[in-house]
Design a protein around this motif. Structure first.
Motif, PDB file in Angstrom:
ATOM      1  N   LEU A  10       4.141   9.147 -15.360  1.00  0.00           N
ATOM      2  CA  LEU A  10       5.207   9.745 -16.160  1.00  0.00           C
ATOM      3  C   LEU A  10       5.985   8.674 -16.927  1.00  0.00           C
ATOM      4  O   LEU A  10       6.311   8.859 -18.100  1.00  0.00           O
ATOM      5  CB  LEU A  10       6.169  10.522 -15.256  1.00  0.00           C
ATOM      6  CG  LEU A  10       5.646  11.835 -14.675  1.00  0.00           C
ATOM      7  CD1 LEU A  10       6.588  12.333 -13.584  1.00  0.00           C
ATOM      8  CD2 LEU A  10       5.494  12.896 -15.759  1.00  0.00           C
ATOM      9  N   ALA A  11       6.264   7.565 -16.265  1.00  0.00           N
ATOM     10  CA  ALA A  11       7.022   6.497 -16.916  1.00  0.00           C
ATOM     11  C   ALA A  11       6.264   5.929 -18.103  1.00  0.00           C
ATOM     12  O   ALA A  11       6.838   5.675 -19.171  1.00  0.00           O
ATOM     13  CB  ALA A  11       7.330   5.392 -15.906  1.00  0.00           C
ATOM     14  N   THR A  48       3.288   9.452 -28.073  1.00  0.00           N
ATOM     15  CA  THR A  48       3.177  10.492 -29.090  1.00  0.00           C
ATOM     16  C   THR A  48       1.883  11.274 -28.897  1.00  0.00           C
ATOM     17  O   THR A  48       0.857  10.714 -28.476  1.00  0.00           O
ATOM     18  CB  THR A  48       3.204   9.887 -30.502  1.00  0.00           C
ATOM     19  OG1 THR A  48       2.124   8.946 -30.627  1.00  0.00           O
ATOM     20  CG2 THR A  48       4.517   9.164 -30.742  1.00  0.00           C
ATOM     21  N   GLY A  49       1.925  12.552 -29.208  1.00  0.00           N
ATOM     22  CA  GLY A  49       0.737  13.388 -29.147  1.00  0.00           C
ATOM     23  C   GLY A  49       0.239  13.704 -27.759  1.00  0.00           C
ATOM     24  O   GLY A  49      -0.879  14.210 -27.605  1.00  0.00           O
ATOM     25  N   ARG A  50       1.027  13.426 -26.760  1.00  0.00           N
ATOM     26  CA  ARG A  50       0.582  13.695 -25.391  1.00  0.00           C
ATOM     27  C   ARG A  50       0.800  15.160 -25.043  1.00  0.00           C
ATOM     28  O   ARG A  50       1.601  15.855 -25.664  1.00  0.00           O
ATOM     29  CB  ARG A  50       1.349  12.819 -24.406  1.00  0.00           C
ATOM     30  CG  ARG A  50       2.853  13.115 -24.326  1.00  0.00           C
ATOM     31  CD  ARG A  50       3.461  12.463 -23.102  1.00  0.00           C
ATOM     32  NE  ARG A  50       4.903  12.600 -23.023  1.00  0.00           N
ATOM     33  CZ  ARG A  50       5.547  13.678 -22.618  1.00  0.00           C
ATOM     34  NH1 ARG A  50       4.876  14.771 -22.296  1.00  0.00           N
ATOM     35  NH2 ARG A  50       6.874  13.701 -22.556  1.00  0.00           N
ATOM     36  N   PRO A  51       0.088  15.660 -24.026  1.00  0.00           N
ATOM     37  CA  PRO A  51       0.366  17.022 -23.551  1.00  0.00           C
ATOM     38  C   PRO A  51       1.699  17.079 -22.828  1.00  0.00           C
ATOM     39  O   PRO A  51       2.281  16.038 -22.479  1.00  0.00           O
ATOM     40  CB  PRO A  51      -0.795  17.297 -22.584  1.00  0.00           C
ATOM     41  CG  PRO A  51      -1.225  15.949 -22.128  1.00  0.00           C
ATOM     42  CD  PRO A  51      -1.007  15.014 -23.289  1.00  0.00           C
ATOM     43  N   LYS A  52       2.184  18.282 -22.611  1.00  0.00           N
ATOM     44  CA  LYS A  52       3.335  18.459 -21.739  1.00  0.00           C
ATOM     45  C   LYS A  52       2.978  17.958 -20.343  1.00  0.00           C
ATOM     46  O   LYS A  52       1.818  18.068 -19.913  1.00  0.00           O
ATOM     47  CB  LYS A  52       3.741  19.928 -21.656  1.00  0.00           C
ATOM     48  CG  LYS A  52       4.218  20.518 -22.975  1.00  0.00           C
ATOM     49  CD  LYS A  52       5.604  20.032 -23.323  1.00  0.00           C
ATOM     50  CE  LYS A  52       6.139  20.768 -24.539  1.00  0.00           C
ATOM     51  NZ  LYS A  52       7.476  20.254 -24.957  1.00  0.00           N
ATOM     52  N   LEU A  53       3.942  17.409 -19.644  1.00  0.00           N
ATOM     53  CA  LEU A  53       3.700  16.882 -18.311  1.00  0.00           C
ATOM     54  C   LEU A  53       4.582  17.614 -17.304  1.00  0.00           C
ATOM     55  O   LEU A  53       5.807  17.475 -17.311  1.00  0.00           O
ATOM     56  CB  LEU A  53       3.983  15.374 -18.267  1.00  0.00           C
ATOM     57  CG  LEU A  53       3.128  14.513 -19.205  1.00  0.00           C
ATOM     58  CD1 LEU A  53       3.552  13.063 -19.138  1.00  0.00           C
ATOM     59  CD2 LEU A  53       1.642  14.659 -18.870  1.00  0.00           C
ATOM     60  N   TYR A  54       3.932  18.409 -16.473  1.00  0.00           N
ATOM     61  CA  TYR A  54       4.613  19.120 -15.399  1.00  0.00           C
ATOM     62  C   TYR A  54       4.214  18.478 -14.069  1.00  0.00           C
ATOM     63  O   TYR A  54       3.150  17.871 -13.951  1.00  0.00           O
ATOM     64  CB  TYR A  54       4.226  20.593 -15.382  1.00  0.00           C
ATOM     65  CG  TYR A  54       5.032  21.477 -16.310  1.00  0.00           C
ATOM     66  CD1 TYR A  54       5.779  22.537 -15.812  1.00  0.00           C
ATOM     67  CD2 TYR A  54       5.049  21.260 -17.684  1.00  0.00           C
ATOM     68  CE1 TYR A  54       6.524  23.354 -16.654  1.00  0.00           C
ATOM     69  CE2 TYR A  54       5.788  22.068 -18.539  1.00  0.00           C
ATOM     70  CZ  TYR A  54       6.527  23.121 -18.009  1.00  0.00           C
ATOM     71  OH  TYR A  54       7.268  23.914 -18.848  1.00  0.00           O
ATOM     72  N   VAL A  55       5.057  18.646 -13.071  1.00  0.00           N
ATOM     73  CA  VAL A  55       4.749  18.170 -11.721  1.00  0.00           C
ATOM     74  C   VAL A  55       4.814  19.363 -10.778  1.00  0.00           C
ATOM     75  O   VAL A  55       5.832  20.069 -10.727  1.00  0.00           O
ATOM     76  CB  VAL A  55       5.746  17.089 -11.255  1.00  0.00           C
ATOM     77  CG1 VAL A  55       5.426  16.657  -9.823  1.00  0.00           C
ATOM     78  CG2 VAL A  55       5.709  15.880 -12.184  1.00  0.00           C
ATOM     79  N   ALA A  82      11.641  11.794 -16.369  1.00  0.00           N
ATOM     80  CA  ALA A  82      11.771  12.904 -17.321  1.00  0.00           C
ATOM     81  C   ALA A  82      10.500  13.731 -17.505  1.00  0.00           C
ATOM     82  O   ALA A  82       9.981  13.867 -18.627  1.00  0.00           O
ATOM     83  CB  ALA A  82      12.251  12.387 -18.676  1.00  0.00           C
ATOM     84  N   PRO A  83       9.972  14.339 -16.446  1.00  0.00           N
ATOM     85  CA  PRO A  83       8.864  15.283 -16.659  1.00  0.00           C
ATOM     86  C   PRO A  83       9.347  16.443 -17.526  1.00  0.00           C
ATOM     87  O   PRO A  83      10.533  16.787 -17.529  1.00  0.00           O
ATOM     88  CB  PRO A  83       8.516  15.746 -15.238  1.00  0.00           C
ATOM     89  CG  PRO A  83       9.786  15.563 -14.463  1.00  0.00           C
ATOM     90  CD  PRO A  83      10.428  14.329 -15.038  1.00  0.00           C
ATOM     91  N   ASP A  84       8.421  17.042 -18.256  1.00  0.00           N
ATOM     92  CA  ASP A  84       8.795  18.187 -19.084  1.00  0.00           C
ATOM     93  C   ASP A  84       9.150  19.395 -18.240  1.00  0.00           C
ATOM     94  O   ASP A  84       9.942  20.250 -18.662  1.00  0.00           O
ATOM     95  CB  ASP A  84       7.654  18.542 -20.035  1.00  0.00           C
ATOM     96  CG  ASP A  84       7.390  17.430 -21.033  1.00  0.00           C
ATOM     97  OD1 ASP A  84       8.303  17.108 -21.811  1.00  0.00           O
ATOM     98  OD2 ASP A  84       6.276  16.880 -21.014  1.00  0.00           O
ATOM     99  N   GLY A  85       8.557  19.482 -17.058  1.00  0.00           N
ATOM    100  CA  GLY A  85       8.841  20.633 -16.223  1.00  0.00           C
ATOM    101  C   GLY A  85       8.363  20.430 -14.797  1.00  0.00           C
ATOM    102  O   GLY A  85       7.631  19.486 -14.489  1.00  0.00           O
ATOM    103  N   ILE A  86       8.808  21.331 -13.945  1.00  0.00           N
ATOM    104  CA  ILE A  86       8.406  21.349 -12.548  1.00  0.00           C
ATOM    105  C   ILE A  86       7.719  22.672 -12.270  1.00  0.00           C
ATOM    106  O   ILE A  86       8.251  23.745 -12.595  1.00  0.00           O
ATOM    107  CB  ILE A  86       9.624  21.198 -11.607  1.00  0.00           C
ATOM    108  CG1 ILE A  86      10.344  19.866 -11.853  1.00  0.00           C
ATOM    109  CG2 ILE A  86       9.199  21.320 -10.148  1.00  0.00           C
ATOM    110  CD1 ILE A  86       9.534  18.616 -11.538  1.00  0.00           C
TER     111      ILE A  86
END
Length: 288
Positions: free
Chosen positions: A50-51, A57-64, A85-89
């Motif tokens: 995540l860090a 840029t252009g990466r997918p959303k990152l959820y955990v 700062a993950p995009d979501g949980i």
């Protein structure tokens, strides 16, 4: 999001491969794919990924996908990943709105401690993994502004209710799991968020996956979770609106814009009413 690919939280190799297959989101899994003795390592690996990807840029959303709230592991999971700062949980074993609200309160604290904007971290619950959760689906609407969608699970639910299998002989979901799927779709609609279909565990059967995707899209789901990189392209193809569908949606929106206040408009000899307008607006919002 059309495709959400699970990758083990403790596997840097699979996380890197996940970036290459075109998934809309990667779900870094700290739950089922990680052995109990490896939870600490998985948190470190996921946090490092995540860090490194935070400003890419252009990466997918990152959820955990954290461990369930009743395991005693959730807070350690959040403490490890939230500074990056993950995009979501993704919340497994969620039992309706109270679980989502509880997680939201924890996220608010972690965001404040990490200097992140309040509400920046979204929540995607797996909302049918227990019988109690199925009965609590109606409490999801209004539970949290962080709610980004609702998805469902069949494997844990089968264990919870004592089902021998969750599929009929023809491969279709058996009746209890059709019920969970359909109620998830209704709960997502009631909450005005995306309905995301569950995994297909038979990752070598891409034809079967395509059929399942088409049925899910037909019924109102807008995406599907994947457990293998090979599934992503099939899911993306099924849930990407065609040019014809996008063009039709634009025509519907434009026709109503030209005639504000009317309940029905005619386009190319066909009548469209307000539900068609809402469906067109939702499709255009998904494609940007």
């Amino acid at each position: 999001m059309r495709s959400l690919l699970f990758v083990p939280g403790d596997s840097p190799r699979k996380q890197e491969k996940g970036l290459e297959v075109g998934a809309d989101a990667l779900i870094l899994d700290l739950e089922d794919s990680v052995a109990p003795a490896e939870k600490g390592k998985a948190r470190e690996v996921a946090a490092s990924f995540l860090a490194r990807m935070r400003d890419a840029t252009g990466r997918p959303k990152l959820y955990v996908r954290v461990n369930a709230l009743d395991t005693g592991l959730t807070e350690d999971d959040l403490a490890a990943v939230m500074p990056h700062a993950p995009d979501g949980i993704m919340l497994p074993k969620a039992e309706g709105g109270p679980s989502v609200a509880h997680l939201g309160a924890r996220l608010a604290v972690h965001e404040a401690e990490a200097g992140l904007p309040d509400g920046a971290t979204r929540i995607l619950p797996i909302a049918t993994e227990t019988a109690r959760a199925v009965f609590a689906l109606s409490t999801l609407p209004g539970s949290s502004p962080r709610l980004s969608g609702v998805t469902w699970g069949a494997e844990d639910l089968s264990a919870d209710i004592g089902a021998e299998t969750n599929r009929a002989e023809d491969g279709a979901w058996s009746a209890p799991f059709q019920l969970a799927r359909n109620l998830t779709l209704m709960a997502a609609a009631a909450a005005e968020v995306d309905a995301i279909d569950t995994i297909n565990a038979h990752f070598r059967d891409l034809d079967g996956l395509a059929r399942e995707c088409r049925a899910a899209r037909r019924d109102g789901f807008v995406g599907k979770m994947a457990i293998h990189p090979a599934q992503v392209a099939v899911i993306n193809e099924a849930f990407t609106p065609t040019d014809a569908a996008i063009d039709q949606a634009r025509k519907v929106v434009a026709a109503f814009a030209r005639s504000p206040g009317v309940g029905v408009v005619g386009i190319d000899g066909e009548m469209f009413d307000r539900p068609h307008l809402r469906r067109a607006e939702r499709l255009l919002a998904r494609v940007g």
